[in-house]
Scaffold this motif. Structure first.
Motif, PDB file in Angstrom:
ATOM      1  N   GLY A 258     107.676 -34.604  48.778  1.00 48.54           N
ATOM      2  CA  GLY A 258     108.004 -35.558  47.710  1.00 48.54           C
ATOM      3  C   GLY A 258     109.504 -35.776  47.557  1.00 48.54           C
ATOM      4  N   SER A 259     110.307 -35.236  48.479  1.00 52.50           N
ATOM      5  CA  SER A 259     111.752 -35.422  48.357  1.00 52.50           C
ATOM      6  C   SER A 259     112.124 -36.820  48.865  1.00 52.50           C
ATOM      7  N   SER A 260     113.423 -37.133  48.754  1.00 50.95           N
ATOM      8  CA  SER A 260     113.864 -38.481  49.141  1.00 50.95           C
ATOM      9  C   SER A 260     114.139 -38.587  50.644  1.00 50.95           C
ATOM     10  N   PHE A 261     113.957 -37.517  51.392  1.00 49.18           N
ATOM     11  CA  PHE A 261     114.190 -37.592  52.842  1.00 49.18           C
ATOM     12  C   PHE A 261     113.088 -38.412  53.506  1.00 49.18           C
ATOM     13  N   CYS A 262     113.489 -39.447  54.231  1.00 52.55           N
ATOM     14  CA  CYS A 262     112.491 -40.265  54.922  1.00 52.55           C
ATOM     15  C   CYS A 262     113.173 -41.007  56.067  1.00 52.55           C
ATOM     16  N   PRO A 263     112.415 -41.466  57.065  1.00 51.09           N
ATOM     17  CA  PRO A 263     113.030 -42.109  58.231  1.00 51.09           C
ATOM     18  C   PRO A 263     113.878 -43.330  57.864  1.00 51.09           C
ATOM     19  N   GLU A 264     113.459 -44.101  56.863  1.00 51.56           N
ATOM     20  CA  GLU A 264     114.221 -45.310  56.498  1.00 51.56           C
ATOM     21  C   GLU A 264     115.601 -44.922  55.965  1.00 51.56           C
ATOM     22  N   GLU A 265     115.623 -43.811  55.224  1.00 57.34           N
ATOM     23  CA  GLU A 265     116.895 -43.365  54.648  1.00 57.34           C
ATOM     24  C   GLU A 265     117.855 -42.931  55.762  1.00 57.34           C
ATOM     25  N   LEU A 266     117.316 -42.373  56.831  1.00 54.66           N
ATOM     26  CA  LEU A 266     118.165 -41.876  57.918  1.00 54.66           C
ATOM     27  C   LEU A 266     119.046 -42.989  58.488  1.00 54.66           C
ATOM     28  N   PHE A 267     118.442 -44.159  58.692  1.00 52.51           N
ATOM     29  CA  PHE A 267     119.205 -45.279  59.250  1.00 52.51           C
ATOM     30  C   PHE A 267     120.396 -45.631  58.340  1.00 52.51           C
ATOM     31  N   MET A 268     120.110 -45.810  57.043  1.00 57.42           N
ATOM     32  CA  MET A 268     121.169 -46.244  56.136  1.00 57.42           C
ATOM     33  C   MET A 268     122.182 -45.117  55.887  1.00 57.42           C
ATOM     34  N   PHE A 269     121.702 -43.885  55.964  1.00 58.88           N
ATOM     35  CA  PHE A 269     122.570 -42.714  55.822  1.00 58.88           C
ATOM     36  C   PHE A 269     123.617 -42.733  56.944  1.00 58.88           C
ATOM     37  N   CYS A 270     123.143 -42.938  58.185  1.00 59.13           N
ATOM     38  CA  CYS A 270     124.055 -43.009  59.337  1.00 59.13           C
ATOM     39  C   CYS A 270     125.055 -44.135  59.135  1.00 59.13           C
ATOM     40  N   LEU A 271     124.531 -45.260  58.695  1.00 51.47           N
ATOM     41  CA  LEU A 271     125.382 -46.428  58.548  1.00 51.47           C
ATOM     42  C   LEU A 271     126.442 -46.213  57.474  1.00 51.47           C
ATOM     43  N   SER A 272     126.055 -45.542  56.375  1.00 47.82           N
ATOM     44  CA  SER A 272     127.048 -45.366  55.314  1.00 47.82           C
ATOM     45  C   SER A 272     128.115 -44.366  55.750  1.00 47.82           C
ATOM     46  N   LEU A 273     127.735 -43.350  56.509  1.00 45.05           N
ATOM     47  CA  LEU A 273     128.755 -42.417  56.996  1.00 45.05           C
ATOM     48  C   LEU A 273     129.662 -43.119  58.002  1.00 45.05           C
ATOM     49  N   TYR A 274     129.051 -43.949  58.845  1.00 45.62           N
ATOM     50  CA  TYR A 274     129.845 -44.681  59.836  1.00 45.62           C
ATOM     51  C   TYR A 274     130.833 -45.620  59.115  1.00 45.62           C
ATOM     52  N   GLY A 275     130.304 -46.358  58.135  1.00 45.89           N
ATOM     53  CA  GLY A 275     131.144 -47.311  57.396  1.00 45.89           C
ATOM     54  C   GLY A 275     132.274 -46.604  56.659  1.00 45.89           C
ATOM     55  N   ALA A 276     131.946 -45.452  56.046  1.00 42.35           N
ATOM     56  CA  ALA A 276     132.961 -44.750  55.241  1.00 42.35           C
ATOM     57  C   ALA A 276     133.984 -44.032  56.112  1.00 42.35           C
ATOM     58  N   GLY A 277     133.614 -43.714  57.347  1.00 38.52           N
ATOM     59  CA  GLY A 277     134.466 -42.829  58.137  1.00 38.52           C
ATOM     60  C   GLY A 277     135.281 -43.483  59.236  1.00 38.52           C
ATOM     61  N   THR A 278     135.230 -44.807  59.364  1.00 40.04           N
ATOM     62  CA  THR A 278     135.975 -45.421  60.468  1.00 40.04           C
ATOM     63  C   THR A 278     137.268 -46.125  60.007  1.00 40.04           C
ATOM     64  N   ASP A 279     137.126 -47.190  59.212  1.00 40.62           N
ATOM     65  CA  ASP A 279     138.332 -47.918  58.796  1.00 40.62           C
ATOM     66  C   ASP A 279     139.280 -47.047  57.986  1.00 40.62           C
ATOM     67  N   THR A 280     138.722 -46.106  57.219  1.00 39.25           N
ATOM     68  CA  THR A 280     139.579 -45.231  56.413  1.00 39.25           C
ATOM     69  C   THR A 280     140.541 -44.470  57.328  1.00 39.25           C
ATOM     70  N   ILE A 281     140.002 -43.917  58.419  1.00 35.00           N
ATOM     71  CA  ILE A 281     140.848 -43.130  59.316  1.00 35.00           C
ATOM     72  C   ILE A 281     141.769 -44.055  60.119  1.00 35.00           C
ATOM     73  N   SER A 282     141.224 -45.147  60.676  1.00 31.78           N
ATOM     74  CA  SER A 282     142.087 -45.965  61.535  1.00 31.78           C
ATOM     75  C   SER A 282     143.209 -46.612  60.713  1.00 31.78           C
ATOM     76  N   SER A 283     142.937 -47.018  59.488  1.00 27.95           N
ATOM     77  CA  SER A 283     144.009 -47.623  58.686  1.00 27.95           C
ATOM     78  C   SER A 283     145.050 -46.575  58.284  1.00 27.95           C
ATOM     79  N   THR A 284     144.608 -45.347  58.037  1.00 26.28           N
ATOM     80  CA  THR A 284     145.585 -44.291  57.722  1.00 26.28           C
ATOM     81  C   THR A 284     146.508 -44.083  58.930  1.00 26.28           C
ATOM     82  N   LEU A 285     145.912 -44.073  60.128  1.00 22.00           N
ATOM     83  CA  LEU A 285     146.730 -43.877  61.329  1.00 22.00           C
ATOM     84  C   LEU A 285     147.704 -45.039  61.520  1.00 22.00           C
ATOM     85  N   LEU A 286     147.218 -46.250  61.252  1.00 18.06           N
ATOM     86  CA  LEU A 286     148.104 -47.420  61.406  1.00 18.06           C
ATOM     87  C   LEU A 286     149.310 -47.307  60.471  1.00 18.06           C
TER      88      LEU A 286
END
Ligand code: HEM
Length: 471
Positions: A258-286
């Motif tokens: 009954g927890s919130s873990f489910c296959p649909e969440e996995l996709f969006m989970f990956c996407l949110s980590l990807y979204g949060a973790g790319t431009d933040t780092i590359s813009s800091t480096l720039l």
């Protein structure tokens, strides 16, 4: 009409609210002007929705840390929530699904002995590609944008999927284009209309096309779902190699609990980590390399410290940071100046709450003005200038002032802070150890002004690279 005892603010117009008070291309100056008039806690209307802007270290800490639970929500029923189908950890409202996923992500990233490769090995392995690229380009002038984006997105891909991708390959191109599409729509007028007037959402007007941003995910799903399916096929249960494997193990372990873990969440989970973790780092480096090139004495002092501490060592680790106070100070000063997420990710109140003498109803949008703390007078030795002394004490030791809120604070503090700090250190040290970065002679005066967006970034610039003598 503002509710009783609500924080003060400029007069709101019908329909528009206070949007006329804010320049869409860069509202930060307007937000600062309003702070000078109304104080560190004031209100604004975004269309019909009430928002409270919180500025200054003291008020921010009070809200985000001392009253953490009251301020830990995320606004719901906004354009962005619909884009991500009410999923993903970044925009999830305060509640069991967010808590479970956040805890899982933190533990997984902390124990990143996943498989054979540690997080550190993955990052250092990826840096080698950049080193090879720069070695081939020594003496030339190049644009660092693609290079920094490539390194940051590959680090996240390695963590999530155990794979890296060529920047001009189909995976990266599709993903980057899809994120660009979504970003354009978020920053455009349609998202504002969507959030301000519910009835507009249903009108058959030309702009309804823009509301169908979910369509964008179909392209992204076409890329990511097959990767997840491959993992399902090839994984060895209990021996996870990456984040996706860990999630699949967790799904299996939990079964139908009954927890919130489910296959649909996995996709969006990956996407949110990807979204949060790319431009933040590359813009800091720039931002970082813009300052390191144009203030060569700072670059040289970093290199001197790196050479001394790593003398005779082929490899180094994140642990070496403890012997590099100056490099640490420079990285933090880069982050302070880069001001990457100036207004944080918006929060929302989870209940009716009292705050600094005001009453704020449940569900109010909270805008944490992190930018205000990062250049707050009285908190920094040199609030308005790039100066690593901001993070050094009289003995030359590294110190982190309370006002360093680049990652925010409290229960919603950046979930990738550990990864981000490790990445920035390993990248900066590896590159500065091997190369000298030079502002090209024909580049004119450097322009330090940052472009406003969900993440701030520099205007495009070029760099020249030379190999340093063997250390
Ligand atoms: C220099 C790099 C980074 C900066 C400055 C940064 C900054 C931030 C800020 C200000 C927030 C909002 C916190 C809040 O709502 O109070 C945030 C949230 C978040 N960040 Fe980062 N971030 C960085 C890198 C990363 C990386 C590398 C990842 C992961 C791969 C990441 C994942 C997240 C996630 C998942 C959240 C949402 C947390 C939640 O809602 O519980 N970030 N970040």
């Amino acid at each position: 009409r503002r509710p009783k005892n609500f924080p003060p603010g400029p007069t709101a117009l019908p329909f528009l609210g206070n949007m006329h008070n804010l320049s869409p291309s860069n509202p930060l100056n307007d937000i600062e002007k309003l702070r000078r008039v109304y104080g560190n806690v004031y209100s604004l209307y975004m269309g019909h929705r009430a928002a409270v802007v919180i500025s200054g270290t003291k008020a921010l800490k009070e809200a985000l840390v001392s009253k953490s639970v009251d301020f830990a929500g995320r606004p719901q029923d906004m354009f962005m929530n619909d884009v991500v189908e009410q999923r993903g950890v970044v925009l999830a409202d305060y509640g069991p699904a967010w808590k479970e996923h956040r805890r899982f992500a933190l533990t997984t990233m902390r124990n990143f002995g996943m498989g054979k490769q540690s997080m550190e090995d993955r990052i250092l392995g990826e840096i080698q590609y950049t080193i090879d690229f720069l070695e081939k380009n020594t003496g030339k002038t190049l644009s660092p944008n693609v290079m920094f984006h490539s390194i940051s997105s590959n680090v996240v891909s390695l963590v999530l999927f155990g794979m890296r991708y060529e920047h001009d390959g189909p995976f990266m191109t599709k993903l980057v284009n899809s994120f660009d599409d979504v970003n354009k729509t978020i920053n455009g007028p349609w998202a504002f209309l969507y959030d301000s007037f519910h009835w507009v959402r249903y009108l058959p007007l030309p702009f309804t096309k823009a509301f169908k941003a979910r369509q964008v995910w179909i392209t992204v799903k076409d890329i990511i779902i097959p990767i997840i399916n491959e993992h399902k096929k090839n994984r060895v249960p209990g021996e996870p190699q990456d984040f996706v494997d860990c999630y699949l193990d967790e799904l299996e372990k939990r079964g139908d609990d009954g927890s919130s873990f489910c296959p649909e969440e996995l996709f969006m989970f990956c996407l949110s980590l990807y979204g949060a973790g790319t431009d933040t780092i590359s813009s800091t480096l720039l931002t970082g390399f813009l300052y390191l090139m144009t203030k060569p004495h700072i670059q040289e002092r970093c290199q001197k410290e790196i050479d001394q501490v790593l003398e005779g060592k082929d490899v180094f680790t994140f642990e070496d940071r403890h012997n590099m106070p100056y490099v640490q100070a420079v990285i933090h000063e880069i982050q302070r100046t880069a001001n990457i997420v100036p207004l944080s990710v918006f929060h929302a109140t989870t209940k009716d709450t009292q705050f600094m003498g005001y009453s704020i109803p449940k569900g109010t949008i909270i805008i944490p003005n992190l930018s205000s703390a990062l250049s707050e007078e009285g908190q920094w030795k040199f609030p308005h200038e790039f100066n690593p002394e901001n993070f050094l004490n009289d003995k030359g030791e590294f110190v982190k002032p309370d006002a360093f809120l680049a990652f925010s604070a409290g229960s919603r503090v950046c979930l990738g802070e550990g990864l981000a700090r490790m990445e920035l250190f390993l990248i900066l040290v590896s590159l500065l150890r091997r190369f000298r970065f030079i502002w090209p002679e024909d580049a004119g005066e450097p322009d330090y002004e940052l472009l406003f967006g969900i993440t701030m970034t520099t205007k495009p610039y070029n760099m020249k690279v030379e190999l340093r003598a063997a250390q």
